[in-house]
Design a protein around this motif. Structure first.
Motif, PDB file in Angstrom:
ATOM      1  N   LYS A  17       0.840  -1.203   0.000  1.00 30.49           N
ATOM      2  CA  LYS A  17       0.000   0.000   0.000  1.00 30.49           C
ATOM      3  C   LYS A  17       0.872   1.250   0.000  1.00 30.49           C
ATOM      4  O   LYS A  17       0.614   2.210  -0.745  1.00 30.49           O
ATOM      5  N   ARG A  18       1.906   1.246   0.829  1.00 29.49           N
ATOM      6  CA  ARG A  18       2.809   2.392   0.919  1.00 29.49           C
ATOM      7  C   ARG A  18       3.472   2.656  -0.430  1.00 29.49           C
ATOM      8  O   ARG A  18       3.526   3.787  -0.905  1.00 29.49           O
ATOM      9  N   GLN A  19       3.962   1.584  -1.067  1.00 30.07           N
ATOM     10  CA  GLN A  19       4.613   1.725  -2.367  1.00 30.07           C
ATOM     11  C   GLN A  19       3.638   2.271  -3.415  1.00 30.07           C
ATOM     12  O   GLN A  19       4.008   3.122  -4.226  1.00 30.07           O
ATOM     13  N   GLU A  20       2.414   1.785  -3.396  1.00 31.20           N
ATOM     14  CA  GLU A  20       1.411   2.245  -4.355  1.00 31.20           C
ATOM     15  C   GLU A  20       1.116   3.735  -4.160  1.00 31.20           C
ATOM     16  O   GLU A  20       1.035   4.497  -5.124  1.00 31.20           O
ATOM     17  N   ILE A  21       0.974   4.142  -2.901  1.00 30.17           N
ATOM     18  CA  ILE A  21       0.710   5.557  -2.613  1.00 30.17           C
ATOM     19  C   ILE A  21       1.917   6.406  -2.995  1.00 30.17           C
ATOM     20  O   ILE A  21       1.767   7.502  -3.543  1.00 30.17           O
ATOM     21  N   LEU A  22       3.129   5.908  -2.735  1.00 34.25           N
ATOM     22  CA  LEU A  22       4.331   6.642  -3.137  1.00 34.25           C
ATOM     23  C   LEU A  22       4.359   6.859  -4.652  1.00 34.25           C
ATOM     24  O   LEU A  22       4.711   7.947  -5.119  1.00 34.25           O
ATOM     25  N   CYS A  23       4.009   5.832  -5.409  1.00 31.88           N
ATOM     26  CA  CYS A  23       3.970   5.967  -6.871  1.00 31.88           C
ATOM     27  C   CYS A  23       2.944   7.017  -7.288  1.00 31.88           C
ATOM     28  O   CYS A  23       3.217   7.867  -8.147  1.00 31.88           O
ATOM     29  N   ASP A  24       1.759   6.958  -6.667  1.00 31.81           N
ATOM     30  CA  ASP A  24       0.714   7.944  -6.978  1.00 31.81           C
ATOM     31  C   ASP A  24       1.177   9.350  -6.630  1.00 31.81           C
ATOM     32  O   ASP A  24       0.979  10.292  -7.405  1.00 31.81           O
ATOM     33  N   LEU A  25       1.784   9.510  -5.456  1.00 28.71           N
ATOM     34  CA  LEU A  25       2.250  10.834  -5.034  1.00 28.71           C
ATOM     35  C   LEU A  25       3.366  11.350  -5.936  1.00 28.71           C
ATOM     36  O   LEU A  25       3.411  12.536  -6.256  1.00 28.71           O
ATOM     37  N   ALA A  26       4.271  10.468  -6.353  1.00 28.68           N
ATOM     38  CA  ALA A  26       5.358  10.887  -7.250  1.00 28.68           C
ATOM     39  C   ALA A  26       4.785  11.425  -8.558  1.00 28.68           C
ATOM     40  O   ALA A  26       5.213  12.477  -9.060  1.00 28.68           O
ATOM     41  N   LEU A  27       3.812  10.709  -9.103  1.00 27.02           N
ATOM     42  CA  LEU A  27       3.180  11.151 -10.345  1.00 27.02           C
ATOM     43  C   LEU A  27       2.414  12.452 -10.128  1.00 27.02           C
ATOM     44  O   LEU A  27       2.484  13.374 -10.959  1.00 27.02           O
ATOM     45  N   LEU A  28       1.709  12.557  -9.013  1.00 33.11           N
ATOM     46  CA  LEU A  28       0.941  13.765  -8.704  1.00 33.11           C
ATOM     47  C   LEU A  28       1.858  14.973  -8.528  1.00 33.11           C
ATOM     48  O   LEU A  28       1.616  16.042  -9.106  1.00 33.11           O
ATOM     49  N   VAL A  29       2.937  14.809  -7.760  1.00 35.25           N
ATOM     50  CA  VAL A  29       3.881  15.912  -7.557  1.00 35.25           C
ATOM     51  C   VAL A  29       4.472  16.341  -8.901  1.00 35.25           C
ATOM     52  O   VAL A  29       4.604  17.534  -9.184  1.00 35.25           O
ATOM     53  N   GLY A  30       4.798  15.374  -9.746  1.00 35.04           N
ATOM     54  CA  GLY A  30       5.295  15.704 -11.086  1.00 35.04           C
ATOM     55  C   GLY A  30       4.268  16.478 -11.903  1.00 35.04           C
ATOM     56  O   GLY A  30       4.616  17.422 -12.622  1.00 35.04           O
ATOM     57  N   GLY A  31       3.010  16.089 -11.786  1.00 27.61           N
ATOM     58  CA  GLY A  31       1.926  16.800 -12.482  1.00 27.61           C
ATOM     59  C   GLY A  31       1.771  18.222 -11.976  1.00 27.61           C
ATOM     60  O   GLY A  31       1.519  19.154 -12.757  1.00 27.61           O
ATOM     61  N   VAL A  32       1.924  18.400 -10.662  1.00 23.43           N
ATOM     62  CA  VAL A  32       1.844  19.747 -10.081  1.00 23.43           C
ATOM     63  C   VAL A  32       2.989  20.603 -10.612  1.00 23.43           C
ATOM     64  O   VAL A  32       2.782  21.754 -11.012  1.00 23.43           O
ATOM     65  N   VAL A  33       4.192  20.055 -10.638  1.00 19.57           N
ATOM     66  CA  VAL A  33       5.350  20.797 -11.140  1.00 19.57           C
ATOM     67  C   VAL A  33       5.135  21.181 -12.605  1.00 19.57           C
ATOM     68  O   VAL A  33       5.416  22.311 -13.019  1.00 19.57           O
ATOM     69  N   GLU A  34       4.615  20.243 -13.400  1.00 20.76           N
ATOM     70  CA  GLU A  34       4.327  20.523 -14.808  1.00 20.76           C
ATOM     71  C   GLU A  34       3.333  21.679 -14.930  1.00 20.76           C
ATOM     72  O   GLU A  34       3.520  22.591 -15.730  1.00 20.76           O
ATOM     73  N   ALA A  35       2.288  21.647 -14.124  1.00 25.01           N
ATOM     74  CA  ALA A  35       1.282  22.708 -14.163  1.00 25.01           C
ATOM     75  C   ALA A  35       1.857  24.037 -13.672  1.00 25.01           C
ATOM     76  O   ALA A  35       1.544  25.096 -14.231  1.00 25.01           O
ATOM     77  N   GLN A  36       2.703  23.984 -12.635  1.00 21.57           N
ATOM     78  CA  GLN A  36       3.300  25.217 -12.112  1.00 21.57           C
ATOM     79  C   GLN A  36       4.085  25.953 -13.189  1.00 21.57           C
ATOM     80  O   GLN A  36       4.109  27.179 -13.203  1.00 21.57           O
ATOM     81  N   GLY A  37       4.708  25.213 -14.081  1.00 20.92           N
ATOM     82  CA  GLY A  37       5.474  25.833 -15.160  1.00 20.92           C
ATOM     83  C   GLY A  37       4.604  26.504 -16.210  1.00 20.92           C
ATOM     84  O   GLY A  37       5.095  27.263 -17.037  1.00 20.92           O
ATOM     85  N   GLN A  38       3.296  26.224 -16.163  1.00 19.00           N
ATOM     86  CA  GLN A  38       2.383  26.770 -17.173  1.00 19.00           C
ATOM     87  C   GLN A  38       1.387  27.795 -16.639  1.00 19.00           C
ATOM     88  O   GLN A  38       0.839  28.579 -17.406  1.00 19.00           O
ATOM     89  N   VAL A  39       1.134  27.766 -15.340  1.00 15.21           N
ATOM     90  CA  VAL A  39       0.127  28.660 -14.760  1.00 15.21           C
ATOM     91  C   VAL A  39       0.806  29.929 -14.259  1.00 15.21           C
ATOM     92  O   VAL A  39       1.608  29.884 -13.337  1.00 15.21           O
TER      93      VAL A  39
END
Length: 176
Positions: free
Chosen positions: A79-101
């Protein structure tokens, strides 16, 4: 909000204490409720930002829906590993959006979301319950979104779902 951030920072500063600190975080279910309320508040605030344009380059976000029955059959480490993967992808998505907003309201909310999601990511990286091979790699299910509000929805669903149930499962073992 500063009190929540202060509490999390305090917790992260005392990570050396190991499971005792984790138990304090996990055993007070009011703290998880606070994170859920904060996620809803961030989602509402970004929805009130004026005219956020779609992202020109879509943000890659994890699909965080899950089957409770399947979730219960997994080990805490899985469960921890799955959540870590989700959070890594989410944080990356936030960073991608930050560069555009560039709009101030949206940028401010994305910055707050980054801090919250990254704090959970760092927290979960600190703990492991199984010995042996770790971090088998991430292959989370994902979607591409062009709406900034989708990033906040994904975070709220992750906090309300997997993270809440994960902390609930940990509490069964740590809060006796």
């Amino acid at each position: 909000s500063p009190p929540g951030l202060l509490l999390l920072t305090s917790f992260l500063l005392h990570v050396e204490e190991g499971r005792a600190s984790l138990a304090r975080l996990v055993c007070d279910n009011r703290l998880m409720q606070k994170y859920i309320v904060e996620a809803k508040d961030m989602e509402n605030r970004v929805g009130q930002c004026q005219a956020l344009p779609p992202l020109s380059c879509p943000a890659v976000l994890p699909l965080v829906d899950f089957s409770l029955q399947q979730w219960k059959s997994k080990s805490n480490e899985t469960k921890r590993q799955e959540i870590l993967c989700d959070l890594a992808l989410l944080v990356g998505g936030v960073v991608e959006a930050q560069g555009q907003v560039t709009q101030e309201c949206g940028a401010k909310q994305l910055s707050q979301l980054y801090r919250h999601a990254n704090s959970f990511f760092m927290l979960l990286q600190t703990f492991s319950w199984e010995t042996g091979p770790r971090d088998p790699g991430c292959s989370p299910r994902f979607m591409e979104q062009t709406h900034v509000t989708s990033i906040f929805l994904t975070y709220r669903k992750l906090v309300q779902g997997k993270l809440r149930f994960f902390f609930h499962d940990l509490a069964k073992d740590l809060c006796k």
